[in-house]
Each structure stands twice: as C-alpha cells, then as structure tokens.
Design an enzyme around this catalytic site. Structure first.
Site, mmCIF file in Angstrom:
data_model
loop_
_atom_site.group_PDB
_atom_site.id
_atom_site.type_symbol
_atom_site.label_atom_id
_atom_site.label_comp_id
_atom_site.label_asym_id
_atom_site.label_seq_id
_atom_site.Cartn_x
_atom_site.Cartn_y
_atom_site.Cartn_z
ATOM 1 N N HIS A 38 0.740 -1.094 -0.034
ATOM 2 C CA HIS A 38 -0.099 -0.090 -0.073
ATOM 3 C C HIS A 38 0.963 1.233 -0.061
ATOM 4 C CE1 HIS A 38 -4.326 -0.968 1.103
ATOM 5 N NE2 HIS A 38 -3.752 -1.952 0.661
ATOM 6 N N THR A 104 -5.620 -5.449 -9.452
ATOM 7 C CA THR A 104 -6.007 -4.302 -10.339
ATOM 8 C C THR A 104 -6.151 -3.187 -9.342
ATOM 9 O OG1 THR A 104 -8.358 -4.891 -10.388
ATOM 10 C CG2 THR A 104 -7.218 -5.571 -12.206
ATOM 11 N N GLU A 106 -6.485 -0.427 -6.057
ATOM 12 C CA GLU A 106 -7.312 0.645 -5.566
ATOM 13 C C GLU A 106 -6.980 2.076 -5.755
ATOM 14 O OE1 GLU A 106 -5.584 -1.260 -3.083
ATOM 15 O OE2 GLU A 106 -6.665 -3.037 -3.091
#
Length: 318
Positions: A38, A104, A106
């Site tokens: 992330h 894919t 966020e």
C-alpha cells in the site's frame, strides 16, 4: 494437504514490527508469509504504510519462509517494468521463495500521481498487458514494448532468479476469476467462495494453486477484540466497489461509520475460542484453497502467535 500462512499488514505496523512478526510466525509453525503493498493505510487509525519492497529485502535476511505480495498493483503507481525488477530481485534475495501476487488495485493507492482511475474492465486489460511485460522481462532478454497502455524501450533485467517468478492474480468476481485462470499462475481471493474457485479451475486454472486469507482478532476478552477489529478494520465490511474507488483514508473513515461492531463480529473471528479460528481456516480449506493466510488485528501479536502455535495450528494439521 492445505498450508497455513501469516499475513503481514503494512497498513498497521512499521517495518521493524513486521520483521519481528515474521520471525514469530516462523517460530509458531506457519508455512508462508503474505505482505500487503500500500501507499496509504485504509484509515488513519491503522497508521502505517512502509514501502513493501524494502521490507521484503529485510524479510529475506530474517526468515526462511516463502513470501508473496498480497497484492501488488503493477498498473498506475508503479510501472510494470519496475515491478518486474523488484520481483526478480526479491526472488534472488529469497532464494526462489518469492511469488508475485498482483491485482487491479485501489484508487486509495494508485491515484496519487494525479492520473485518472480507470474502470474495472480497463484495469483488467491493463493487468493483462502488464503481466506480458513482466514475463517478457523475466526471460532476461532485452525487450521493447509499444502497447495500448504501456511503453518499454530497450529494457533488460540482469539480476534474475534461476526460474521465472510465479505470478498469482487476485480476483473477486467471475470475470476476474476467468481472467486469473488465463493469465495467472494461481488465484488469490479473500472469501472462501467455492463457486469462484471452481470457476477459476474450469476456466483454465486447472490444478494451479489457490490462495486465500482472512483477518482475526485474538484476545482474552472477546468484546474488547470486537472493538479493536471494528476500530481498525471496519473498512473490510464496506460493500461493492467502494474499496476500489474511494481515494483517501478519510473517505474510508467516513464510509466506515456505516459499519457496526456487530457486522465486524459476524465476519471476523474475535476472542480466544479456538473453534472460531479453526472454523474460519476450515472454511477456506473446504472451499478448495491450497494455502490460507491469517492476519492478527491489533498490537498483541505475541499472544496471537502463542495461541495459534498451541491451540489452532495443531488442530488444523491433526
């Protein structure tokens, strides 16, 4: 026989804590590690987000377990040619014990460069082209690529593992599962959905491995564990495509106000009842998963690993 892994949360923990958790996971008897990738946490209460490739380098020196990203998005924030180099180096450092999990993505992480956020079908097409580039680079040959979404000129990877890095594709719906069967070396999904697994296998996945994972919150006080899980991970219960399209942690915090503690408690094993944790693992095994990963929510990592080492993993393997 199914394997059981631990899911390292880059959204909740700084690098040194993640490395220590990996050591505890190996000592507790877990078989493998997942690690999230992330740029932002889902909310400010989670509070962390280290660069995953740096942490993987440290993991390679700290543990002997296999490691996989769960998952990396090679579409917008990071060009697939760069992901190919990062994955190849990680595999070399880990002696071949690395798998590249991709999805894919966020908007939360991928919109930060100011580009538009494509619709889901476009992202699937981008992923297919990205994996073509990554696999071509894994050959060690110099490549150029002029595609619909990406351009690569005169690129070659010089640091490569003995075998190409396996690439597993995340999927949450039937179309994505069929795409994963076609372009992936395995499937990643976060629900014990037997129908999705069967669709993946019928669509060309065959005997390719299937990986799944869930969150738990171990603690001696179940209600306190529910409060902790709700405080940190209420976003897990948001419906539909909200997880893919909301752009900032603050937006997730706003949407998560609609999620009740009861909703979290119904979905997350909380407390110290071994049956609840074993049942959550078995749901994935019974749905046909090859490896199941669990992530402990909150700070009491040592208590969680002691609990799984003595009360949960022996039952799963017995």
């Amino acid at each position: 026989m199914a394997h059981f892994g631990y899911f390292l949360s880059c959204e909740e923990h700084p690098p040194a804590a993640l490395i220590e958790q990996a050591r505890m996971a190996e000592q507790a008897g877990f078989d493998a590690l997942w690690i999230s990738d992330h740029y932002h946490p889902w909310n400010d209460r989670q509070g962390q987000s280290p660069f995953v490739w740096s942490v993987i380098g440290a993991l390679s020196q700290a543990v002997s377990l296999p490691v996989e990203t769960a998952v990396t998005c090679p579409l917008v924030r990071t060009h697939p040619a760069v992901i190919a180099q990062a994955a190849a180096t990680s595999a070399v450092q880990l002696g071949g014990r690395f798998r590249l999990g991709v999805g894919t993505g966020e908007a939360l992480n991928e919109h930060i460069l100011g580009t538009g956020w494509p619709e889901a079908p476009v992202r699937l097409a981008m992923l297919e082209e990205a994996l073509q580039i990554i696999r071509n680079l894994f050959t060690g040959e110099q490549i150029s690529h002029h595609g619909r979404y990406y351009t690569v000129e005169n690129a070659r990877l010089y640091t490569l593992p003995d075998e190409p890095v396996p690439i597993d594709v995340s999927a949450f719906g039937p179309q994505a599962a069929e795409s994963a069967a076609r372009i992936g070396d395995g499937l990643i999904t976060m629900m014990p959905d037997r129908a999705l697994v069967e669709r993946f296998r019928r669509g060309g996945g065959g005997a390719k491995p299937v990986y799944g994972g869930f969150k738990a919150c171990w603690g001696p006080d179940r209600q306190e564990a529910v409060r902790t899980a709700h405080r940190l991970w209420a976003n897990e219960r948001l419906p539909g495509e909200l997880g893919q399209i909301l752009p900032t942690p603050r937006h997730f915090e706003q949407a998560s106000e609609l999620v009740t503690p009861e909703q979290v408690a119904s979905a997350v094993p909380c407390g110290d009842d071994p049956d609840a944790h074993v049942e959550a693992m078995h749901a994935f095994v019974d749905a046909g998963f090859d490896t199941v990963y669990v992530q402990q929510i909150g700070e009491d990592q040592q208590g969680f690993f002691d609990f799984y080492r003595t009360k949960v993993l022996p039952r799963l393997r017995g």
